[in-house]
Design an enzyme around this catalytic site. Structure first.
Site, short mmCIF file in Angstrom:
data_model
loop_
_atom_site.label_atom_id
_atom_site.label_comp_id
_atom_site.label_asym_id
_atom_site.label_seq_id
_atom_site.Cartn_x
_atom_site.Cartn_y
_atom_site.Cartn_z
CB CYS A 104 -0.98 -0.03 1.17
SG CYS A 104 -2.33 1.17 1.02
CG HIS A 232 -3.29 -3.47 3.61
ND1 HIS A 232 -2.30 -2.89 4.37
CD2 HIS A 232 -3.90 -2.45 2.94
CE1 HIS A 232 -2.31 -1.58 4.18
NE2 HIS A 232 -3.28 -1.29 3.32
CD GLU A 234 -0.60 -5.57 5.91
OE1 GLU A 234 -1.12 -4.45 6.13
OE2 GLU A 234 -0.42 -6.03 4.76
#
Length: 271
Positions: A104, A232, A234
């Protein structure tokens, strides 16, 4: 066996460093450190001690002047205490066979530093940017993604379709000119694309949350060892992160993407 040593960089508005460090640990990294930009400048942390550098998500400098624009200038014009160029140290990590990842805001930084897409290996020359979403709003939603099977990106090798969240206001990939776009496509720099419910790349909102050209959600450099993406991974580190997990719906988590990179390092580093 080579040790995988990850550095997650933070500071000046980064806010996803803890999730990123956590997923690296559960993906199998041997060492994971979180450090502030100032630590690199003061050399309390040295890039020479790591082989995997991650720029996580957030809002560097409040996105003033454009997402990651000020941060890119800071990296280009800052040296360490002993006089080493930070950009050169990042380039050296890559030259040693290491991995670099931007998520990002980190992806926005990599393109503005010119580390992606680096067509024809033209590193540190800006060829693309990431601008405001076509919706003119901040997009916070989950999206379907298709890895490019022809890409050399080490993080996406062998993966099927993915489902990750996006959280951004400036995620629309914009190329410098049409010739660059053709080089990106011909060189298979496109690592990830936004897809519709049928799994086909799409320009239609909201499946493509920002209007990015060619439905591009992630790019890789020619070596496949620098990777940037707007979604994202994660944020999907456990089955309960999936928005429809109570219904029994699952997909490959973000952990698999990090594990691909870690496995690559173990197989290819000599020490």
């Amino acid at each position: 066996m080579p040790q995988v040593k990850v550095l997650v960089l933070t500071g000046y508005g980064t806010n996803c460093e803890r999730e990123t460090a956590y997923i690296c640990r559960i993906a199998g990294a041997d060492q994971v450190s979180v450090a502030h930009f100032a630590d690199l400048v003061q050399e309390t942390i040295r890039l020479t001690d790591f082989n995997f550098l991650i720029f996580p998500g957030g809002f560097l400098d409040g996105d003033h002047l454009g997402a990651a624009q000020a941060a890119a200038a800071r990296f280009k014009h800052t040296s360490t205490r002993s006089g080493h160029s930070l950009v050169q140290e990042i380039s050296d990590l890559h030259a040693r066979g290491g991995l670099i990842m931007g998520i990002c805001n980190g992806f926005q930084l990599l393109v503005k530093l010119g580390l992606l897409p680096a067509t024809r290996s033209r590193y540190l020359h800006r060829e693309v940017s990431l601008g405001h979403n076509d919706s003119a709003r901040f997009e916070d939603r989950w999206v379907s993604l298709q890895p490019n099977l022809n890409s050399s990106c080490v993080f996406t090798q062998g993966l099927g379709n993915l489902y990750f969240p996006v959280r951004h206001g400036e995620g629309k990939l914009i190329v410098k000119d049409e010739s660059i776009l053709e080089e990106i496509k011909k060189g298979d720099h496109i690592a990830l694309r936004y897809t519709d419910s049928s799994g086909a790349p799409t320009q239609e909102y909201p499946d493509n949350p920002n209007g990015s050209q060619e439905a591009i959600a992630g790019l890789s450099d020619p070596t496949g060892r620098i990777f940037g993406l707007m979604p994202h991974p994660e944020a999907y580190n456990h089955k309960t992160n999936h928005p429809r997990w109570p219904r029994g719906e699952q997909s490959a988590s973000g952990t698999t993407l990090f594990a691909r990179g870690i496995d690559f390092l173990r197989s290819n580093l000599s020490t």
